[in-house]
Design a protein around this motif. Structure first.
Motif, PDB file in Angstrom:
ATOM      1  N   PHE A   1       0.818  -1.207   0.000  1.00 43.37           N
ATOM      2  CA  PHE A   1       0.000   0.000   0.000  1.00 43.37           C
ATOM      3  C   PHE A   1       0.860   1.268   0.000  1.00 43.37           C
ATOM      4  CE2 PHE A   1      -2.822  -3.140   1.978  1.00 43.37           C
ATOM      5  CZ  PHE A   1      -4.026  -2.908   1.317  1.00 43.37           C
ATOM      6  N   ASP A   2       0.368   2.281  -0.681  1.00 43.82           N
ATOM      7  CA  ASP A   2       0.885   3.638  -0.557  1.00 43.82           C
ATOM      8  C   ASP A   2       0.162   4.243   0.640  1.00 43.82           C
ATOM      9  OD1 ASP A   2       1.852   6.180  -0.842  1.00 43.82           O
ATOM     10  OD2 ASP A   2       0.656   6.671  -2.597  1.00 43.82           O
ATOM     11  N   VAL A   3       0.844   4.430   1.747  1.00 42.01           N
ATOM     12  CA  VAL A   3       0.218   4.754   3.034  1.00 42.01           C
ATOM     13  C   VAL A   3       0.384   6.237   3.349  1.00 42.01           C
ATOM     14  CG1 VAL A   3       0.220   4.273   5.517  1.00 42.01           C
ATOM     15  CG2 VAL A   3       0.620   2.412   3.874  1.00 42.01           C
ATOM     16  N   GLN A   4      -0.695   6.829   3.844  1.00 46.95           N
ATOM     17  CA  GLN A   4      -0.667   8.219   4.274  1.00 46.95           C
ATOM     18  C   GLN A   4      -1.192   8.339   5.699  1.00 46.95           C
ATOM     19  OE1 GLN A   4      -2.331  11.149   1.393  1.00 46.95           O
ATOM     20  NE2 GLN A   4      -2.848   9.336   0.189  1.00 46.95           N
ATOM     21  N   ARG A   5      -0.649   9.280   6.432  1.00 49.79           N
ATOM     22  CA  ARG A   5      -1.171   9.638   7.744  1.00 49.79           C
ATOM     23  C   ARG A   5      -1.997  10.908   7.574  1.00 49.79           C
ATOM     24  NH1 ARG A   5       2.695  11.049  12.832  1.00 49.79           N
ATOM     25  NH2 ARG A   5       2.990  12.923  11.575  1.00 49.79           N
ATOM     26  N   VAL A   6      -3.245  10.876   7.992  1.00 51.44           N
ATOM     27  CA  VAL A   6      -4.152  11.997   7.794  1.00 51.44           C
ATOM     28  C   VAL A   6      -4.844  12.326   9.116  1.00 51.44           C
ATOM     29  CG1 VAL A   6      -4.509  11.462   5.340  1.00 51.44           C
ATOM     30  CG2 VAL A   6      -6.041  10.473   7.063  1.00 51.44           C
ATOM     31  N   GLN A   7      -5.673  13.348   9.084  1.00 49.02           N
ATOM     32  CA  GLN A   7      -6.335  13.801  10.303  1.00 49.02           C
ATOM     33  C   GLN A   7      -7.271  12.739  10.851  1.00 49.02           C
ATOM     34  OE1 GLN A   7      -8.434  17.506   9.894  1.00 49.02           O
ATOM     35  NE2 GLN A   7      -9.306  17.434  11.947  1.00 49.02           N
ATOM     36  N   GLY A   8      -7.164  12.474  12.145  1.00 46.73           N
ATOM     37  CA  GLY A   8      -8.005  11.485  12.792  1.00 46.73           C
ATOM     38  C   GLY A   8      -9.339  12.054  13.229  1.00 46.73           C
ATOM     39  N   PHE A   9     -10.078  11.226  13.955  1.00 46.07           N
ATOM     40  CA  PHE A   9     -11.398  11.626  14.436  1.00 46.07           C
ATOM     41  C   PHE A   9     -11.326  12.036  15.902  1.00 46.07           C
ATOM     42  CE2 PHE A   9     -15.321  10.557  16.713  1.00 46.07           C
ATOM     43  CZ  PHE A   9     -16.225  11.369  16.031  1.00 46.07           C
ATOM     44  N   GLY A  10     -12.012  13.121  16.238  1.00 50.89           N
ATOM     45  CA  GLY A  10     -12.115  13.525  17.629  1.00 50.89           C
ATOM     46  C   GLY A  10     -10.756  13.827  18.244  1.00 50.89           C
ATOM     47  N   ARG A  11     -10.481  13.171  19.362  1.00 43.32           N
ATOM     48  CA  ARG A  11      -9.229  13.434  20.071  1.00 43.32           C
ATOM     49  C   ARG A  11      -8.021  12.771  19.431  1.00 43.32           C
ATOM     50  NH1 ARG A  11     -12.859  12.183  24.426  1.00 43.32           N
ATOM     51  NH2 ARG A  11     -13.441  14.051  25.609  1.00 43.32           N
ATOM     52  N   LYS A  12      -8.251  11.908  18.455  1.00 41.26           N
ATOM     53  CA  LYS A  12      -7.131  11.233  17.801  1.00 41.26           C
ATOM     54  C   LYS A  12      -6.586  12.137  16.693  1.00 41.26           C
ATOM     55  CE  LYS A  12      -8.872   6.626  18.845  1.00 41.26           C
ATOM     56  NZ  LYS A  12      -9.434   5.372  18.323  1.00 41.26           N
ATOM     57  N   ARG A  13      -5.358  12.553  16.859  1.00 39.03           N
ATOM     58  CA  ARG A  13      -4.785  13.525  15.918  1.00 39.03           C
ATOM     59  C   ARG A  13      -4.649  12.948  14.517  1.00 39.03           C
ATOM     60  NH1 ARG A  13       0.608  16.181  17.802  1.00 39.03           N
ATOM     61  NH2 ARG A  13       0.214  17.249  15.819  1.00 39.03           N
ATOM     62  N   HIS A  14      -4.286  11.672  14.436  1.00 38.70           N
ATOM     63  CA  HIS A  14      -3.989  11.084  13.130  1.00 38.70           C
ATOM     64  C   HIS A  14      -4.646   9.715  12.970  1.00 38.70           C
ATOM     65  CE1 HIS A  14      -0.345  13.766  13.732  1.00 38.70           C
ATOM     66  NE2 HIS A  14      -0.898  14.231  12.634  1.00 38.70           N
ATOM     67  N   MET A  15      -4.826   9.333  11.728  1.00 40.04           N
ATOM     68  CA  MET A  15      -5.268   7.995  11.333  1.00 40.04           C
ATOM     69  C   MET A  15      -4.488   7.641  10.067  1.00 40.04           C
ATOM     70  SD  MET A  15      -9.009   8.873   9.667  1.00 40.04           S
ATOM     71  CE  MET A  15      -8.962   7.802   8.199  1.00 40.04           C
ATOM     72  N   SER A  16      -4.717   6.455   9.533  1.00 42.21           N
ATOM     73  CA  SER A  16      -3.962   6.014   8.352  1.00 42.21           C
ATOM     74  C   SER A  16      -4.898   5.557   7.243  1.00 42.21           C
ATOM     75  CB  SER A  16      -3.030   4.840   8.712  1.00 42.21           C
ATOM     76  OG  SER A  16      -2.155   5.191   9.758  1.00 42.21           O
ATOM     77  N   ILE A  17      -4.528   5.899   6.018  1.00 42.27           N
ATOM     78  CA  ILE A  17      -5.235   5.435   4.832  1.00 42.27           C
ATOM     79  C   ILE A  17      -4.201   4.975   3.821  1.00 42.27           C
ATOM     80  CG2 ILE A  17      -7.194   6.988   5.211  1.00 42.27           C
ATOM     81  CD1 ILE A  17      -6.075   8.777   2.959  1.00 42.27           C
ATOM     82  N   GLY A  18      -4.641   4.219   2.828  1.00 43.98           N
ATOM     83  CA  GLY A  18      -3.696   3.782   1.815  1.00 43.98           C
ATOM     84  C   GLY A  18      -4.365   3.188   0.596  1.00 43.98           C
ATOM     85  N   THR A  19      -3.621   3.160  -0.496  1.00 48.03           N
ATOM     86  CA  THR A  19      -4.095   2.607  -1.765  1.00 48.03           C
ATOM     87  C   THR A  19      -3.139   1.525  -2.224  1.00 48.03           C
ATOM     88  OG1 THR A  19      -5.049   4.747  -2.391  1.00 48.03           O
ATOM     89  CG2 THR A  19      -4.696   3.149  -4.160  1.00 48.03           C
ATOM     90  N   LYS A  20      -3.702   0.396  -2.641  1.00 51.57           N
ATOM     91  CA  LYS A  20      -2.881  -0.727  -3.116  1.00 51.57           C
ATOM     92  C   LYS A  20      -2.242  -0.353  -4.439  1.00 51.57           C
ATOM     93  CE  LYS A  20      -1.433  -5.078  -3.302  1.00 51.57           C
ATOM     94  NZ  LYS A  20      -2.380  -6.165  -3.597  1.00 51.57           N
ATOM     95  N   GLN A  21      -0.954  -0.491  -4.497  1.00 50.06           N
ATOM     96  CA  GLN A  21      -0.229  -0.163  -5.722  1.00 50.06           C
ATOM     97  C   GLN A  21      -0.534  -1.196  -6.792  1.00 50.06           C
ATOM     98  OE1 GLN A  21       3.714  -0.127  -4.133  1.00 50.06           O
ATOM     99  NE2 GLN A  21       3.459   1.865  -3.148  1.00 50.06           N
ATOM    100  N   ALA A  22      -0.751  -0.735  -8.000  1.00 52.54           N
ATOM    101  CA  ALA A  22      -1.124  -1.621  -9.109  1.00 52.54           C
ATOM    102  C   ALA A  22       0.018  -2.577  -9.430  1.00 52.54           C
ATOM    103  CB  ALA A  22      -1.483  -0.798 -10.326  1.00 52.54           C
TER     104      ALA A  22
END
Length: 222
Positions: free
Chosen positions: A201-222
Motif C-alpha cells: 500500500f501507498d500509506v498516508q497519515r491523515v487527520q483522525g477523528f475527535g481526540r485522535k490527531r492522526h489515522m492512516s489510509i492507503g491505496t494498493k499499488q497496481a
C-alpha cells in the motif's frame, strides 16, 4: 453464534467495553461519526460505489461499520448489491448488538433489518450480501477466496489486541486487495503503517477523528 463470544461491560454512557481487551467497541464521543470519518471518508466512500463493490473488515464488533456503509450505499442510489465481509474472532450475540446499536437511531431501521436476518455466517438482503467469518483472522483470512475493494481495519487498539495488527496478517490484507483498492484505520501507529507499506500500500497519515490527531489510509499499488 460461537462459544467464544465477546464479553461486555457497559460504561455510564452505554458504550460497550470489551472485557477481553479492555477497549471500547466504538468512539466514546460518537461511534457513528467516527465510522463515517475514518472508514467511509478514509476509503472515499460512497463516491467509489459500484455494483458488487466489496468491503472487508477486520473486527465486526457491534456491526456499526456495516450499517453505516449500507446506509451510505442506499443513499447513493447505486443499483445492485453491496458485498461486505467481516472477520471476527469473538462475535457478540444479537441481544448485545441490539443494545449497543440502540444508541444510533439514524441506523435503527437498518439495524432491525440486519439483526432479524443475521445468522452465524452473515445475512443477505436485496442490496446487501454480508458474510461473517468467525475465527482468528490469522487463520481465516489466508483461506479467503475473494479480494476487497476497500478494507476497514478496526480491531481493538494495537496495544491491547496486537494479534490483529501483526505484519503477517496485514500482508494477507494486501494480497486480498484488488489493484487500486484501499484501506482505512483509526490508528497511526508506526509499525502498522510500515507493515501496510510492506504489504503493497501507498500509506498516508491523515487527520483522525475527535481526540485522535492522526489515522492512516492507503491505496494498493497496481
Amino acid at each position: 453464534m460461537n462459544d467464544q463470544t465477546g464479553k461486555l461491560d457497559w460504561n455510564e454512557d452505554g458504550v460497550p467495553i470489551s472485557q477481553r481487551f479492555d477497549d471500547p467497541y466504538f468512539s466514546l464521543q460518537d461511534g457513528l461519526a467516527e465510522t463515517k470519518h475514518v472508514f467511509l471518508g478514509g476509503n472515499d466512500l460512497p463516491a467509489r460505489f459500484v455494483d458488487t463493490f466489496h468491503v472487508a473488515e477486520l473486527g465486526f464488533g457491534t456491526g456499526l461499520n456495516l450499517l453505516a456503509t449500507w446506509q451510505a450505499w442506499r443513499q447513493s442510489g447505486v443499483e445492485g448489491a453491496l458485498h461486505f465481509t467481516s472477520f471476527e474472532a469473538y462475535p457478540l450475540d444479537v441481544t448485545e448488538m441490539r443494545k449497543a446499536l440502540d444508541a444510533f437511531p439514524d441506523v435503527s431501521e437498518l439495524a432491525n433489518e440486519l439483526l432479524s436476518r443475521l445468522s452465524a455466517t452473515g445475512a443477505s438482503c436485496d442490496d446487501l450480501v454480508f458474510s461473517l467469518v468467525v475465527g482468528d483472522a490469522r487463520e481465516t483470512l489466508p483461506k479467503w477466496q475473494s479480494k476487497a475493494d476497500a478494507w476497514f481495519l478496526d480491531g481493538f487498539s494495537p496495544a491491547k489486541n496486537p494479534e490483529l495488527w501483526e505484519a503477517s496478517l496485514l500482508d494477507h490484507v494486501g494480497s486480498h486487495t484488488r489493484s487500486n483498492g484501499t484501506f482505512a484505520t483509526y490508528t497511526a501507529a508506526g509499525f502498522v503503517r510500515r507493515a501496510l507499506m510492506d504489504a503493497g500500500f501507498d500509506v498516508q497519515r491523515v487527520q483522525g477523528f475527535g481526540r485522535k490527531r492522526h489515522m492512516s489510509i492507503g491505496t494498493k499499488q497496481a
